[in-house]
Design an enzyme around this catalytic site. Structure first.
Site, PDB file in Angstrom:
ATOM      1  N   GLY A   1       0.845  -1.221   0.051  1.00 42.92           N
ATOM      2  CA  GLY A   1      -0.074  -0.102  -0.092  1.00 42.92           C
ATOM      3  C   GLY A   1       0.823   1.254   0.024  1.00 42.92           C
ATOM      4  O   GLY A   1       1.795   1.518   0.864  1.00 42.92           O
TER       5      GLY A   1
ATOM      6  N   PHE B   1      -0.796   6.949   2.961  1.00 40.55           N
ATOM      7  CA  PHE B   1      -0.381   7.856   4.026  1.00 40.55           C
ATOM      8  C   PHE B   1       0.737   7.059   4.836  1.00 40.55           C
ATOM      9  O   PHE B   1       1.984   7.311   5.195  1.00 40.55           O
ATOM     10  CB  PHE B   1      -1.086   8.703   4.856  1.00 40.55           C
ATOM     11  CG  PHE B   1      -1.716   9.630   4.261  1.00 40.55           C
ATOM     12  CD1 PHE B   1      -1.084  10.895   3.858  1.00 40.55           C
ATOM     13  CD2 PHE B   1      -3.166   9.529   3.906  1.00 40.55           C
ATOM     14  CE1 PHE B   1      -1.668  11.942   3.351  1.00 40.55           C
ATOM     15  CE2 PHE B   1      -3.659  10.389   3.051  1.00 40.55           C
ATOM     16  CZ  PHE B   1      -3.176  11.604   2.750  1.00 40.55           C
TER      17      PHE B   1
ATOM     18  N   VAL C   1      -1.545  -7.883  -4.562  1.00 39.13           N
ATOM     19  CA  VAL C   1      -1.240  -8.637  -3.586  1.00 39.13           C
ATOM     20  C   VAL C   1      -2.121  -9.512  -3.354  1.00 39.13           C
ATOM     21  O   VAL C   1      -3.436  -9.427  -2.914  1.00 39.13           O
ATOM     22  CB  VAL C   1      -0.677  -8.128  -2.282  1.00 39.13           C
ATOM     23  CG1 VAL C   1      -0.218  -9.325  -1.557  1.00 39.13           C
ATOM     24  CG2 VAL C   1       0.346  -7.159  -2.514  1.00 39.13           C
TER      25      VAL C   1
ATOM     26  N   GLU D   1     -18.040  17.469   3.466  1.00 38.08           N
ATOM     27  CA  GLU D   1     -17.658  18.523   2.694  1.00 38.08           C
ATOM     28  C   GLU D   1     -17.895  18.171   1.079  1.00 38.08           C
ATOM     29  O   GLU D   1     -18.138  19.117   0.387  1.00 38.08           O
ATOM     30  CB  GLU D   1     -16.008  18.204   2.724  1.00 38.08           C
ATOM     31  CG  GLU D   1     -15.433  18.337   3.940  1.00 38.08           C
ATOM     32  CD  GLU D   1     -13.895  18.005   4.116  1.00 38.08           C
ATOM     33  OE1 GLU D   1     -13.074  18.577   5.125  1.00 38.08           O
ATOM     34  OE2 GLU D   1     -13.261  17.115   3.128  1.00 38.08           O
TER      35      GLU D   1
ATOM     36  N   ALA E   1      -5.429  10.526   8.383  1.00 44.81           N
ATOM     37  CA  ALA E   1      -4.015  10.473   7.765  1.00 44.81           C
ATOM     38  C   ALA E   1      -3.064  10.537   8.759  1.00 44.81           C
ATOM     39  O   ALA E   1      -2.092   9.673   8.828  1.00 44.81           O
ATOM     40  CB  ALA E   1      -3.955  11.552   6.634  1.00 44.81           C
TER      41      ALA E   1
END
Length: 439
Positions: A17, A20, A85, A176, A323
């Site tokens: 991955g 972050f 993977v 948002e 994050a």
């Protein structure tokens, strides 16, 4: 060429991955005597906090994406493979991928999360998730496609389902996104679609609990709800989705809305390759770890970020899926591995330092919590912009984002309103029946 275990001079750390957490592990292992191999299905890192701006046309996809190879071009011990993977073999200490099998000495699972529809297959089939760049682009196209379809309808009743936009989930993503779509209604609809009235378009935000932004302070929650209503968003609290057939979304209170567009942001679940035993999987499909981010029962294997469930006395519900938590875990794991290689003790458990939370609700409106400090309105919005601008990878991306934000602030009418790849949603069964009966 990547060498096998017997041929290598240094231990290999495989990172699954390029989000972050994974990026932070790789960066912190720079100049360490290890071989770092990152595997991801995409060859780029995505700045997910601004994904909603891609979905609503404020930013192009490449403004919040950065090539992984370019990110680590100066790190000599870093290698990258674009692959899926498939399986983790803990006994052989190998990961099987779509491009081959690689052995590891240490494995960091940082594969992130995907949308959680809580077992509702109908909702999963017809609604639009937003956990990847492609899904954000699908939303952008589909919103515009429905506006184009609405123009073709002669009367308001026929247009309504194309002009009702329902966002499910009152967390930062939902808040948002609904604010950004409401600004399309306020500032763009009349200019681009003079045949439509802004009063015909409706934006709904559906939240199952009694408040939006539940993870933030009470004041931030109240302020954000007020800002949403000022933008014209219809906020539906204590409301849960019971079904969506592609034409009508229904709720537990008996209400329903005719809509072609349901955007799902109500939950996430971890995603990871096969090979992790079910005994180590917690709620939300997350991998249970100890206080040092290690997967219990798996030698040399760590899980961080959204895919991990650090269930300890200090974190009985795990860490927040944000994050900063993933980044801090990434730095911790890199140090943990480096200490093992240097024969140094690893006695401390990971502790998350909460720097604060924030969310924006359209132009000039945002909420920020930093400890006991609470900001709202214009100054919170500036703070939100500054923090996110600094966090984006790459000077070009920072510059492009800043220019786009500046133009939008000055004109209220910037945006990438292009339908490049038309999104084809599955045809609702009710529509299919109507077509068959008419023929």
């Amino acid at each position: 060429m990547l060498l096998n275990r017997s041929e290598r001079s240094f231990p290999r750390v495989i990172i699954i991955g390029g989000g972050f957490g994974g990026v932070e592990v790789a960066r912190k292992l720079k100049d360490k005597e290890v071989e770092v191999l990152m595997i991801d299905r995409n060859n780029f890192h995505t700045f997910q906090p601004l994904m909603y701006q891609v979905a609503t046309g404020t930013l192009a996809a490449d403004a919040i994406s950065f090539p992984i190879r370019k990110m680590f071009k100066s790190q000599s011990n870093f290698r990258f493979r674009m692959a899926e993977v498939i399986h983790i073999d803990k006994d052989k200490k190998e990961v099987q991928t779509s491009v081959g099998t690689y052995d590891y000495d240490y494995l960091v699972i940082a594969s992130g999360a995907t949308s959680n529809f809580f077992g509702n297959k109908e909702v999963a089939k017809y609604s639009l998730p937003m956990k990847s760049i492609q899904e954000a682009l699908n939303i952008r196209s589909y919103v515009l496609q429905n506006l184009e379809e609405a123009v073709l309808r002669k009367n308001e009743a026929d247009r309504q389902s194309f002009l009702n936009f329902v966002i499910v989930g009152g967390g930062p993503t939902g808040v948002e996104l609904s604010g950004a779509i409401a600004e399309i209604q306020l500032h763009m609809l009349k200019k681009d679609y003079p045949e439509l009235s802004e009063h015909e378009m409706n934006v709904y935000l559906v939240e199952g609990t009694g408040k939006v932004l539940a993870a933030l302070s009470e004041k931030s929650s109240r302020d954000s709800e007020k800002y949403l209503k000022e933008l014209g968003v219809k906020v539906m609290l204590n409301t849960q989705v019971t079904g969506y057939d592609g034409n009508i979304i229904t709720f537990n209170n008996g209400e329903s809305i005719a809509t072609k567009t349901v955007i799902w942001g109500a939950g996430v679940m971890g995603q990871f390759p096969a090979g992790i035993h079910a005994d180590y999987i917690e709620r939300g499909n997350r991998i249970r770890t100890n206080g040092q981010c290690q997967v219990e029962g798996y030698d040399g294997v760590y899980a961080i970020g959204d895919v991990s469930a650090m269930i300890t006395a200090d974190t009985p519900r795990g860490l927040p899926g944000v994050a900063p938590a993933a980044q801090q875990q990434g730095g911790f794991v890199a140090k943990h591995i480096a200490n093992i290689l240097a024969n140094k003790p690893n006695t401390e458990n990971f502790k998350y330092f909460d720097k604060g939370s924030m969310a924006t609700v359209g132009r000039n409106r945002a909420v920020v919590d930093m400890g006991k400090i609470h900001l709202n309105g214009f100054f919170a919005w500036l703070t939100w912009m500054f923090v996110h601008l600094l966090s984006i990878f790459g000077f070009r991306n920072k510059l492009v984002t800043f220019v786009n934000w500046t133009i939008k602030f000055l004109t209220k009418n910037s945006g990438i309103r292009l339908i490049i790849d038309k999104f084809e949603r599955p045809e609702p069964e009710s529509t299919k029946k109507d077509i068959v009966s008419e023929s």
